[in-house]
Design a protein around this motif. Structure first.
Motif, PDB file in Angstrom:
ATOM      1  N   VAL A  26       0.872  -1.173   0.000  1.00  0.00           N
ATOM      2  CA  VAL A  26       0.000   0.000   0.000  1.00  0.00           C
ATOM      3  C   VAL A  26       0.910   1.224   0.000  1.00  0.00           C
ATOM      4  CG1 VAL A  26      -1.893   1.182   1.169  1.00  0.00           C
ATOM      5  CG2 VAL A  26      -1.727  -1.325   1.299  1.00  0.00           C
ATOM      6  N   GLU A  27       1.124   1.757  -1.190  1.00  0.00           N
ATOM      7  CA  GLU A  27       2.100   2.837  -1.407  1.00  0.00           C
ATOM      8  C   GLU A  27       1.655   3.632  -2.625  1.00  0.00           C
ATOM      9  OE1 GLU A  27       4.559   5.464  -1.477  1.00  0.00           O
ATOM     10  OE2 GLU A  27       5.393   4.022  -0.047  1.00  0.00           O
ATOM     11  N   GLY A  35      -0.605  -7.702  -4.812  1.00  0.00           N
ATOM     12  CA  GLY A  35      -1.233  -6.483  -5.289  1.00  0.00           C
ATOM     13  C   GLY A  35      -0.528  -5.245  -4.786  1.00  0.00           C
ATOM     14  N   ILE A  36      -0.783  -4.124  -5.492  1.00  0.00           N
ATOM     15  CA  ILE A  36      -0.267  -2.817  -5.097  1.00  0.00           C
ATOM     16  C   ILE A  36      -1.442  -1.855  -5.104  1.00  0.00           C
ATOM     17  CG2 ILE A  36       1.254  -0.897  -5.702  1.00  0.00           C
ATOM     18  CD1 ILE A  36       3.126  -2.926  -7.045  1.00  0.00           C
ATOM     19  N   ALA A  37      -1.626  -1.126  -4.004  1.00  0.00           N
ATOM     20  CA  ALA A  37      -2.711  -0.155  -3.883  1.00  0.00           C
ATOM     21  C   ALA A  37      -2.130   1.223  -3.611  1.00  0.00           C
ATOM     22  CB  ALA A  37      -3.649  -0.560  -2.745  1.00  0.00           C
ATOM     23  N   HIS A  44       0.920   7.899   4.765  1.00  0.00           N
ATOM     24  CA  HIS A  44       0.376   9.012   3.982  1.00  0.00           C
ATOM     25  C   HIS A  44       0.174   8.557   2.543  1.00  0.00           C
ATOM     26  CE1 HIS A  44       0.020  12.927   2.064  1.00  0.00           C
ATOM     27  NE2 HIS A  44      -0.375  13.357   3.253  1.00  0.00           N
ATOM     28  N   LEU A  45      -1.087   8.390   2.148  1.00  0.00           N
ATOM     29  CA  LEU A  45      -1.413   7.916   0.801  1.00  0.00           C
ATOM     30  C   LEU A  45      -1.945   9.068  -0.047  1.00  0.00           C
ATOM     31  CD1 LEU A  45      -3.137   4.597   1.881  1.00  0.00           C
ATOM     32  CD2 LEU A  45      -0.860   4.866   0.895  1.00  0.00           C
ATOM     33  N   ALA A  46      -2.279   8.770  -1.290  1.00  0.00           N
ATOM     34  CA  ALA A  46      -2.778   9.785  -2.221  1.00  0.00           C
ATOM     35  C   ALA A  46      -4.014  10.492  -1.674  1.00  0.00           C
ATOM     36  CB  ALA A  46      -3.087   9.140  -3.571  1.00  0.00           C
ATOM     37  N   ASP A  47      -4.806   9.799  -0.869  1.00  0.00           N
ATOM     38  CA  ASP A  47      -6.019  10.396  -0.324  1.00  0.00           C
ATOM     39  C   ASP A  47      -5.832  10.915   1.107  1.00  0.00           C
ATOM     40  OD1 ASP A  47      -5.800   7.767   0.541  1.00  0.00           O
ATOM     41  OD2 ASP A  47      -7.822   7.185  -0.039  1.00  0.00           O
TER      42      ASP A  47
END
Length: 157
Positions: free
Chosen positions: A18-19, A41-43, A66-69
């Motif tokens: 998750v990156e 998977g990659i999210a 800290h993700l895109a959202d």
């Protein structure tokens, strides 16, 4: 015949990354595959991570806080850990953002992460089968149950 790695009989972990930084995710994927594990998977966002966690049932998730959202990695960790029984490791440059209860995660890898830090984290997660997680000199992976957080919030007087 089951796959064997070296002298150990650790089975490959099914790992979710998750990156939201694509190049970092690809580099981590390559590192994990080189270590003999399967990246399922990659999210890049919290919604994608939770959906993939439910759909793919990974053993382990490397979660950026800290993700895109926004600062949603903590919510992702809680969901994956509590609802889907996934082992979670945080990846962050700012460990102070990790809540006191660790949001169900088992440890943190400092960013920018190193190959050694990732391998230490994998050794820790698979420690039931592989007893090489020792050695705390300059660790770049910090298991939450082995060290107390060294910030002042836990030592109030």
């Amino acid at each position: 015949m089951p796959r064997r790695h070296g002298l150990s009989n650790v089975k490959p972990l099914r790992i979710l990354i998750v990156e939201d930084e694509f190049l970092i995710a690809l580099e981590l994927e390559s590192l994990l595959q080189d270590a003999g594990h399967d990246v399922v998977g990659i999210a890049a966002s919290s919604h994608e991570a939770i959906a993939l966690g439910q759909q793919l049932a990974p053993d382990l998730a490397f979660v950026d806080i800290h993700l895109a959202d926004g600062l949603t990695g903590i919510d992702v960790a809680r969901s994956l850990s509590d609802q889907h029984h996934v082992t979670v490791l945080f990846m962050t440059a700012n460990a102070k953002r990790i809540p006191e209860d660790f949001a169900g995660a088992r440890g943190v890898i400092a960013k920018p992460y190193t190959e050694r830090g990732v391998r230490e984290a994998l050794a820790y997660v698979t420690a039931e089968q592989e007893q090489e997680a020792g050695g705390t000199d300059r660790m770049t992976f910090i298991p939450f149950d082995a060290k107390s957080r060294g910030d002042s919030s836990s030592k109030r007087s």
